[in-house]
Write an enzyme that holds these catalytic residues in place. Structure first.
Site, PDB file in Angstrom:
ATOM      1  N   SER A  11     -14.833 -31.119  38.471  1.00 33.70           N
ATOM      2  CA  SER A  11     -15.701 -30.668  37.385  1.00 33.70           C
ATOM      3  C   SER A  11     -14.921 -29.695  36.524  1.00 33.70           C
ATOM      4  CB  SER A  11     -16.945 -29.973  37.963  1.00 33.70           C
ATOM      5  OG  SER A  11     -17.683 -29.327  36.945  1.00 33.70           O
ATOM      6  N   TYR A  31     -20.852 -23.595  43.836  1.00 26.76           N
ATOM      7  CA  TYR A  31     -20.473 -24.867  43.210  1.00 26.76           C
ATOM      8  C   TYR A  31     -19.079 -24.777  42.589  1.00 26.76           C
ATOM      9  CZ  TYR A  31     -20.748 -29.030  40.252  1.00 26.76           C
ATOM     10  OH  TYR A  31     -20.507 -30.245  39.644  1.00 26.76           O
TER      11      TYR A  31
END
Length: 310
Positions: free
Chosen positions: A181, A194
């Site tokens: 990501s 995350y």
């Protein structure tokens, strides 16, 4: 202490490295001028395994891989979603098998990998795509949620890769794709667990690529994907005034294409490379100031995440 001969040899190697750098830059420039259709590899008949294939970009990648002639294997903890992916792939004339797997369970990953080898065959393409997000401040995030984030977003990459890499090495070919990501390059508020897991995913790919090269396994390629947030429902409620939220169809197509082109690093949108450069050269205080100006510190304020019916 290095003697004169060793220093001279090091200088020579650095000069060769400089020439090699120029060559690689020219090669990259030339390749951008050649249409993609002439550079894609053929994966017809290859076995491609996608984790998290029961929804989102995982499902879309399964469909695209099948359209390219690959035999697709989808892994997901959601059995209904997995079966729906199979239905969609088969409906379009592709081949797909589904396995219900809890990626938090290392032993389940290994045992299911053995079943895949016996029932489908040895995996040629592994796409570690499954991911979860909690979306809470660190002190509000339960320990179990943090552990689950790391189990799914990074530790499962180790277990799946260990399960299938040996076969790739024995055949001298294969491809491992890590869906990381932009959060693995840039921090974001309320995403400590995350972002940390995605930073780890980027490091996993970087180091695995280096290790494969050092061991002489040049036929095995790796690709790491760093997109900004995607409208799959996983980040429902995320808001950004200045950064795009990508369409899943676009991301899936670009990921599969990056794999077919043996692209080592894919950043989406491509302008993220400018952000990465600024991240390297600007002082930390300036980066924190810009995060506040660009409202990154409040982009997760209305986060709700994926709903159960999605």
């Amino acid at each position: 202490m290095a003697d004169g001969k060793e220093i001279g040899l090091m200088i020579l190697r650095l000069l060769v490295g400089l020439l090699y750098t120029v060559y690689c830059m020219l090669e990259a420039l030339v390749l951008t001028l050649i249409p993609r259709r002439y550079r894609r590899k053929n994966i017809k008949g290859n076995i491609a395994l996608v984790t998290g294939g029961g929804s989102g970009i995982g499902r879309l990648m399964c469909r695209q891989l099948a359209a390219k002639g690959a035999i697709v294997v989808t892994w997901d903890v959601n059995e209904a979603g997995n079966l729906e992916t199979v239905r969609q792939v088969v409906e379009k004339g592709g081949q797909c098998r589904a396995y219900t797997v809890d990626l938090c369970n290392r032993h389940a990953i290994y045992s299911t990998a053995t079943r895949v080898k016996e029932e489908v065959g040895k995996v040629d393409i592994l796409i570690n795509n499954a991911g979860v997000v909690t979306g809470k401040n660190l002190l509000d995030c339960p320990d179990e949620s943090i552990i689950r984030t790391f189990d799914v977003n990074i530790l499962s990459h180790f277990w799946t890769t260990k399960a299938f890499l040996g076969d790739m090495i024995s055949r001298g070919k294969g491809h491992i794709v890590t869906i990381a990501s932009a959060a693995g390059k840039f921090p974001c508020n309320r995403l400590v667990d995350y972002c940390s897991s995605k930073y780890a995913a980027v490091g996993f790919d970087d180091t695995l690529r280096l290790e494969l090269m050092a061991e002489g396994h040049t036929g095995i390629k790796t690709t790491v994907v760093c997109p900004v947030f995607i409208t799959t429902g996983m980040f429902e409620g995320f808001q950004s005034k200045y950064f795009p939220i990508l369409k899943p169809e676009y991301v899936a197509e670009e990921v599969v294409d990056a794999m077919l082109l043996n692209t080592p690093v894919l950043m989406l949108p491509y302008t993220l490379k400018i952000n990465l450069l600024l991240n390297l050269i600007l002082p930390q205080k300036v980066l924190l100031y810009l995060s506040n100006v660009l409202d990154i510190t409040h982009s997760m304020d209305n986060f709700v995440g994926r709903r159960k019916n999605q």
